[in-house]
Design a protein around this motif. Structure first.
Motif, PDB file in Angstrom:
ATOM      1  N   ASP A   3      63.878 -41.988  -2.397  1.00 48.79           N
ATOM      2  CA  ASP A   3      64.346 -40.624  -2.605  1.00 48.79           C
ATOM      3  C   ASP A   3      63.314 -39.597  -2.158  1.00 48.79           C
ATOM      4  N   ARG A   4      62.152 -40.043  -1.716  1.00 45.50           N
ATOM      5  CA  ARG A   4      61.153 -39.098  -1.202  1.00 45.50           C
ATOM      6  C   ARG A   4      60.698 -39.563   0.164  1.00 45.50           C
ATOM      7  N   PRO A   5      61.563 -39.474   1.173  1.00 45.47           N
ATOM      8  CA  PRO A   5      61.178 -39.988   2.492  1.00 45.47           C
ATOM      9  C   PRO A   5      59.979 -39.223   3.048  1.00 45.47           C
ATOM     10  N   LEU A   6      58.965 -39.951   3.571  1.00 47.41           N
ATOM     11  CA  LEU A   6      57.831 -39.291   4.209  1.00 47.41           C
ATOM     12  C   LEU A   6      58.207 -39.053   5.661  1.00 47.41           C
ATOM     13  N   LEU A   7      58.231 -37.799   6.034  1.00 53.52           N
ATOM     14  CA  LEU A   7      58.668 -37.458   7.387  1.00 53.52           C
ATOM     15  C   LEU A   7      57.694 -38.045   8.408  1.00 53.52           C
ATOM     16  N   ASN A   8      58.233 -38.803   9.356  1.00 51.48           N
ATOM     17  CA  ASN A   8      57.368 -39.431  10.348  1.00 51.48           C
ATOM     18  C   ASN A   8      57.301 -38.519  11.576  1.00 51.48           C
ATOM     19  N   ALA A   9      56.686 -37.336  11.425  1.00 46.51           N
ATOM     20  CA  ALA A   9      56.697 -36.340  12.500  1.00 46.51           C
ATOM     21  C   ALA A   9      55.436 -36.461  13.341  1.00 46.51           C
ATOM     22  N   ARG A  10      55.522 -35.999  14.586  1.00 46.42           N
ATOM     23  CA  ARG A  10      54.377 -36.010  15.491  1.00 46.42           C
ATOM     24  C   ARG A  10      53.311 -35.035  14.957  1.00 46.42           C
ATOM     25  N   ALA A  11      52.020 -35.492  14.978  1.00 46.02           N
ATOM     26  CA  ALA A  11      50.954 -34.645  14.431  1.00 46.02           C
ATOM     27  C   ALA A  11      50.646 -33.479  15.358  1.00 46.02           C
ATOM     28  N   ASN A  12      50.403 -32.334  14.768  1.00 45.90           N
ATOM     29  CA  ASN A  12      50.031 -31.131  15.516  1.00 45.90           C
ATOM     30  C   ASN A  12      48.512 -30.953  15.370  1.00 45.90           C
ATOM     31  N   LYS A  13      47.793 -31.198  16.465  1.00 48.00           N
ATOM     32  CA  LYS A  13      46.322 -31.187  16.412  1.00 48.00           C
ATOM     33  C   LYS A  13      45.777 -29.844  15.979  1.00 48.00           C
ATOM     34  N   SER A  14      46.429 -28.761  16.429  1.00 50.58           N
ATOM     35  CA  SER A  14      45.868 -27.442  16.132  1.00 50.58           C
ATOM     36  C   SER A  14      45.943 -27.140  14.633  1.00 50.58           C
ATOM     37  N   LEU A  15      46.754 -27.907  13.894  1.00 45.70           N
ATOM     38  CA  LEU A  15      46.820 -27.724  12.435  1.00 45.70           C
ATOM     39  C   LEU A  15      45.997 -28.793  11.702  1.00 45.70           C
ATOM     40  N   GLY A  16      45.141 -29.482  12.436  1.00 46.19           N
ATOM     41  CA  GLY A  16      44.239 -30.460  11.802  1.00 46.19           C
ATOM     42  C   GLY A  16      45.002 -31.592  11.132  1.00 46.19           C
ATOM     43  N   GLN A  17      46.078 -32.051  11.746  1.00 47.53           N
ATOM     44  CA  GLN A  17      46.931 -33.034  11.071  1.00 47.53           C
ATOM     45  C   GLN A  17      46.445 -34.467  11.280  1.00 47.53           C
ATOM     46  N   HIS A  18      45.907 -35.057  10.217  1.00 50.68           N
ATOM     47  CA  HIS A  18      45.511 -36.474  10.185  1.00 50.68           C
ATOM     48  C   HIS A  18      46.043 -36.999   8.859  1.00 50.68           C
ATOM     49  N   PHE A  19      47.011 -37.884   8.916  1.00 57.58           N
ATOM     50  CA  PHE A  19      47.762 -38.218   7.712  1.00 57.58           C
ATOM     51  C   PHE A  19      47.291 -39.510   7.066  1.00 57.58           C
ATOM     52  N   LEU A  20      47.485 -39.566   5.756  1.00 60.10           N
ATOM     53  CA  LEU A  20      47.160 -40.758   4.969  1.00 60.10           C
ATOM     54  C   LEU A  20      48.459 -41.381   4.480  1.00 60.10           C
ATOM     55  N   PHE A  21      48.567 -42.704   4.614  1.00 60.61           N
ATOM     56  CA  PHE A  21      49.781 -43.380   4.141  1.00 60.61           C
ATOM     57  C   PHE A  21      49.464 -44.542   3.198  1.00 60.61           C
ATOM     58  N   ASP A  22      48.185 -44.951   3.111  1.00 64.78           N
ATOM     59  CA  ASP A  22      47.829 -46.110   2.280  1.00 64.78           C
ATOM     60  C   ASP A  22      47.912 -45.713   0.795  1.00 64.78           C
ATOM     61  N   PRO A  23      48.802 -46.371   0.032  1.00 59.83           N
ATOM     62  CA  PRO A  23      49.009 -45.957  -1.365  1.00 59.83           C
ATOM     63  C   PRO A  23      47.744 -46.044  -2.217  1.00 59.83           C
ATOM     64  N   ASP A  24      46.892 -47.032  -1.926  1.00 60.60           N
ATOM     65  CA  ASP A  24      45.669 -47.171  -2.724  1.00 60.60           C
ATOM     66  C   ASP A  24      44.730 -45.981  -2.477  1.00 60.60           C
ATOM     67  N   ILE A  25      44.565 -45.603  -1.206  1.00 58.38           N
ATOM     68  CA  ILE A  25      43.705 -44.447  -0.875  1.00 58.38           C
ATOM     69  C   ILE A  25      44.307 -43.175  -1.465  1.00 58.38           C
ATOM     70  N   LEU A  26      45.622 -43.053  -1.396  1.00 60.25           N
ATOM     71  CA  LEU A  26      46.280 -41.838  -1.916  1.00 60.25           C
ATOM     72  C   LEU A  26      46.095 -41.742  -3.427  1.00 60.25           C
ATOM     73  N   ASP A  27      46.215 -42.869  -4.137  1.00 57.79           N
ATOM     74  CA  ASP A  27      46.018 -42.851  -5.593  1.00 57.79           C
ATOM     75  C   ASP A  27      44.567 -42.512  -5.936  1.00 57.79           C
ATOM     76  N   ARG A  28      43.629 -43.086  -5.169  1.00 55.59           N
ATOM     77  CA  ARG A  28      42.201 -42.789  -5.449  1.00 55.59           C
ATOM     78  C   ARG A  28      41.921 -41.307  -5.238  1.00 55.59           C
ATOM     79  N   THR A  29      42.520 -40.727  -4.200  1.00 55.77           N
ATOM     80  CA  THR A  29      42.308 -39.300  -3.931  1.00 55.77           C
ATOM     81  C   THR A  29      42.927 -38.471  -5.062  1.00 55.77           C
ATOM     82  N   ALA A  30      44.140 -38.840  -5.458  1.00 55.03           N
ATOM     83  CA  ALA A  30      44.837 -38.086  -6.508  1.00 55.03           C
ATOM     84  C   ALA A  30      44.022 -38.072  -7.806  1.00 55.03           C
ATOM     85  N   LEU A  31      43.333 -39.190  -8.102  1.00 55.16           N
ATOM     86  CA  LEU A  31      42.652 -39.324  -9.401  1.00 55.16           C
ATOM     87  C   LEU A  31      41.142 -39.083  -9.317  1.00 55.16           C
TER      88      LEU A  31
END
Ligand code: SAM
Length: 281
Positions: A3-31
């Motif tokens: 119910d929360r699809p992560l949009l798989n969009a092309r990264a825009n370099k000028s907006l500094g887009q470098h995405f994280l998808f690893d759930p373990d890294i995301l949880d560590r960052t969140a906490l």
């Protein structure tokens, strides 16, 4: 997560887009700055929403997501948490958004945590604003390019100790939680990234006169290789005094260099600068 699809969009370099998808890294960052359950969290640059989903999963009371890319803002607005009032998506430039006003509009009370994988190009100006922001801002866990994180958290004597660390330690304690290699992101950036955790000091340990401490640190580090009696010559002159006398009055050896001064020594210089300029006014 269906119910929360992560949009798989092309990264825009000028907006500094470098995405994280690893759930373990995301949880560590969140906490990284502590448990988020019950917290209001500001996230700058949610992008496809990996960190946003981690914050919601870990129990954030509300996430206010500030995103400049219309594609991501539109996709996040489709999440069920938006309808439920736990996710507020604001499309715009985080540098131009007045966060205290926004919190008031949304009926959310501070202090709020700021947790974000920041776009490299605006990370430093954003954190400088937040350091100066006052009491609406609580704990922060911020992903930066590694060198910026080190500059924020540096201690006297470190190669990277400078104006940014002096400002940080005037209002927060700071440490690096963890460092990630470029390959952790899609697309990979050129350098390592680190999460800096900034925890506000208790009110009676914060240094209130940030203008003064910034002024003194800018002068001292403006010529960081020089002895303080030389690097502070011009600011001392503007105060109608001599740098050696001023430093000795603050019990600082004038032959030392800026990178050796502790936070308390910068505070002493800042207090004394303020006293002198108030006398001149
Ligand atoms: N949080 C996502 C993640 O970890 O996968 C994306 C992080 S990506 C490093 C930075 C995000 O900040 C991008 O989504 C980009 O569009 C957004 N962004 C860039 N500049 C911005 C600005 N000035 N204000 C708000 N968002 C911005």
């Amino acid at each position: 997560m269906t119910d929360r699809p992560l949009l798989n969009a092309r990264a825009n370099k000028s907006l500094g887009q470098h995405f994280l998808f690893d759930p373990d890294i995301l949880d560590r960052t969140a906490l990284a700055s502590g448990p988020v359950d019950g917290s209001v969290v500001i996230e700058v640059g949610p992008g496809p929403g990996g960190l946003t989903a981690a914050l919601l999963r870990k129990g954030a009371k509300a996430v206010v997501a500030l995103e400049m890319d219309a594609r991501f803002a539109a996709a996040l607005r489709e999440w069920p948490e938006t309808r439920e009032g736990r996710l507020h998506v604001i499309e715009g430039d985080a540098l131009a958004i007045n966060i205290p006003d926004l919190l008031e509009e949304l009926g959310l009370e501070g202090p709020v945590r700021i947790i974000a994988n920041l776009p490299y190009n605006v990370g430093t100006p954003l954190v400088v604003d937040w350091l100066k922001a006052g009491d609406w801002r609580g704990q922060m866990a911020l992903m930066f390019q590694h060198e910026v994180a080190i500059r924020l958290c540096a201690q006297p004597g470190d190669k990277h100790y400078g104006r940014l660390a002096v400002l940080t330690h005037a209002v927060c304690s700071a440490h690096i939680a963890f460092t990630l290699p470029p390959g952790a992101f899609r697309p990979p950036p050129k350098v390592d990234s680190s999460v800096a955790v900034l925890l506000p000091l208790p009110a009676d340990e914060k240094f209130a006169d940030l203008e003064a401490i910034e002024k003194v640190a800018a002068a001292a580090f403006g010529q960081r290789r020089k002895m303080l009696r030389a690097s502070l010559k011009s600011i001392a002159g503007a105060m109608g005094t001599d740098a050696t006398a001023w430093l000795e009055g603050c019990e600082i050896d004038p032959t030392r260099r800026a990178e050796t001064l502790s936070q308390n020594e910068f505070r002493a210089l800042a207090r004394s600068w303020r006293q002198q300029v108030s006398k001149l006014a």
